[in-house]
Design a protein around this motif. Sequence first.
Motif, PDB file in Angstrom:
ATOM      1  N   VAL A 121      43.949  24.749  23.908  1.00 22.75           N
ATOM      2  CA  VAL A 121      44.456  23.739  24.843  1.00 22.75           C
ATOM      3  C   VAL A 121      43.954  22.374  24.378  1.00 22.75           C
ATOM      4  CG1 VAL A 121      44.620  25.270  26.826  1.00 22.75           C
ATOM      5  CG2 VAL A 121      42.468  24.071  26.383  1.00 22.75           C
ATOM      6  N   GLU A 122      44.742  21.345  24.664  1.00 21.40           N
ATOM      7  CA  GLU A 122      44.319  19.990  24.333  1.00 21.40           C
ATOM      8  C   GLU A 122      45.100  19.006  25.186  1.00 21.40           C
ATOM      9  OE1 GLU A 122      45.321  18.843  20.309  1.00 21.40           O
ATOM     10  OE2 GLU A 122      46.856  20.381  20.202  1.00 21.40           O
ATOM     11  N   SER A 178      39.346  26.070  23.914  1.00 19.56           N
ATOM     12  CA  SER A 178      40.027  27.365  24.004  1.00 19.56           C
ATOM     13  C   SER A 178      39.667  27.993  25.327  1.00 19.56           C
ATOM     14  CB  SER A 178      39.601  28.291  22.855  1.00 19.56           C
ATOM     15  OG  SER A 178      38.211  28.573  22.931  1.00 19.56           O
ATOM     16  N   LEU A 179      40.663  28.566  25.992  1.00 20.70           N
ATOM     17  CA  LEU A 179      40.463  29.274  27.245  1.00 20.70           C
ATOM     18  C   LEU A 179      40.668  30.754  26.996  1.00 20.70           C
ATOM     19  CD1 LEU A 179      42.347  26.902  29.708  1.00 20.70           C
ATOM     20  CD2 LEU A 179      39.933  26.909  29.076  1.00 20.70           C
ATOM     21  N   SER A 204      42.179  34.172  23.174  1.00 21.17           N
ATOM     22  CA  SER A 204      41.986  32.780  23.568  1.00 21.17           C
ATOM     23  C   SER A 204      43.269  31.982  23.359  1.00 21.17           C
ATOM     24  CB  SER A 204      40.852  32.148  22.758  1.00 21.17           C
ATOM     25  OG  SER A 204      41.182  32.106  21.385  1.00 21.17           O
ATOM     26  N   MET A 205      43.369  30.892  24.116  1.00 25.01           N
ATOM     27  CA  MET A 205      44.522  30.015  24.002  1.00 25.01           C
ATOM     28  C   MET A 205      44.031  28.603  23.741  1.00 25.01           C
ATOM     29  SD  MET A 205      47.537  29.196  26.783  1.00 25.01           S
ATOM     30  CE  MET A 205      46.457  28.249  27.862  1.00 25.01           C
ATOM     31  N   PHE A 239      45.878  18.407  29.978  1.00 24.34           N
ATOM     32  CA  PHE A 239      45.500  19.656  30.631  1.00 24.34           C
ATOM     33  C   PHE A 239      44.057  20.025  30.299  1.00 24.34           C
ATOM     34  CE2 PHE A 239      45.180  24.348  30.520  1.00 24.34           C
ATOM     35  CZ  PHE A 239      45.393  24.598  31.870  1.00 24.34           C
ATOM     36  N   ALA A 240      43.691  19.913  29.026  1.00 20.67           N
ATOM     37  CA  ALA A 240      42.319  20.234  28.619  1.00 20.67           C
ATOM     38  C   ALA A 240      41.324  19.275  29.266  1.00 20.67           C
ATOM     39  CB  ALA A 240      42.202  20.180  27.095  1.00 20.67           C
ATOM     40  N   LEU A 262      35.321  23.916  25.946  1.00 22.78           N
ATOM     41  CA  LEU A 262      36.061  22.662  25.922  1.00 22.78           C
ATOM     42  C   LEU A 262      35.171  21.567  25.374  1.00 22.78           C
ATOM     43  CD1 LEU A 262      37.708  22.898  29.462  1.00 22.78           C
ATOM     44  CD2 LEU A 262      38.920  23.058  27.283  1.00 22.78           C
TER      45      LEU A 262
END
Length: 474
Positions: free
Chosen positions: A428-429, A416-417, A425-426, A432-433, A405
């Motif tokens: 995110v931004e 990315s998680l 990976s997913m 939530f990120a 992050l």
Amino acid sequence: MAAGDTSGDTQTANAAASPTPAPRPGPTPDRTTLAGLHRIVIVGGGAAGLELATRLGDTLGDKGGRKRHATVTLVDRARGHLWKPLLHEVAAGSMDVDEHELDYLAQAHWHHFRYRYGEMIGLDRARREVLLAATHDDEGREITPPRSVGYDTLVIAVGSTTNDFGTPGVREHAIALETTAQAARFNRRLVNACLRAHTQAGPVRPAQLHVVIIGAGATGTELAAELHRTARAVVAFGMDRVDAERDIRITLVEAAPRVLPGLPERISASVTKLLQDLGVAVLTGARVSAVQADGVRFADGRFIESELVVWAAGVKGPDVLRDLDGLEVSRSTQLVVTPTLQTTRDPSIFAIGDCAFCPREGHEAPVPPRAQAAHQQASHLLKQIPRRMRGQPLKPFTYRDFGSLVSLGEYSTVGSLMGFVAGRSMLVEGLFARLMYRSLYKMHERALHGWTKTALGSLARLITRRTEPRVKLH
């Protein structure tokens, strides 16, 4: 001075200035050794070292009359701890160090370990002693003498330093962000530059308020975004002779083809766009040939004038590891360790965190120098050191990558998680990120203080933040 009693420390007396010097005193008796307790010494109070010392002290130390199983000693050249990923916020002036820095003496008292103030300068593996340099105050007076600390199990967690790759002028004219003192120094220079531009007789000179950040990894990228906001906030406090949009300029330089080269390309593209939308100049594929007093020179002949230069490009192990009584080091001056985190040439010595070159099964590159790796290694040794004390075989360390992050201040957080869908990976931004990014620090605080104190501290800072400026002005 060093905390508590001096049991376990061997102090080296200064030679008397006389033709027939008096005999040097023998070592101070180690009462813990006489009691038959195992001596665990951890050198380095960063994320990995401090978490390990705290949790070992809680489980093995003397607590409420409980029988002690070992003595745990933490050695560090600083007196306080700040989570390293927060240094860019200190440099930008958006974080008050006093609200977040942890005092080693207090932590040692609360969690049943000992703290020794000093810098490791060598190692005597035959005698199992860590050699510490003398410490001095700002006036040059000695605080603690040269001495040594004996160990049965040694954990080296001294972190990393900035790698300047031998570039001329870096040490003289650039500021690294390795310590709290360096980050605070940069912030003072930034505020002073703004005050100077506001009060000088003539107009603001070209490049007088320009900042060049060399290295677009996580630290450099996060600093660029944070500085864009805080520099303008500083000017907004009455410095009306400075035009933030015209006079303040931030340039982010990266030798690789893109920013955040160690992260997925889609994250890099998202961060680049956001920075450019803010007005940050992003130069990629640009190799610095020299840092000068008035700016940065590139290998292709270009020159960028700048008042302040931050060097955040590359990391390596501290120089003290280069010749540490024969321990094996990598090309980047990291201690080479086995899968059990023991050094290759001495099973009684472990290395964790950024200073460890830890092979990773199935990968060409070693475990990356990230906060999550340091936390995982500290948690692993918390279980393995008691096994070693009992003479049981040690289990290998397995690194789990939970993603990355990057916080761009109040503008955005992206990353990315890992492992959400079949190990993929997913991206995110947004909010939530940002919450995930903040949770990493809360996990570190919880490991040091527990949930109750972490929650109370967070609440206190939230209340205080509403009554003070959002940026540091002195």
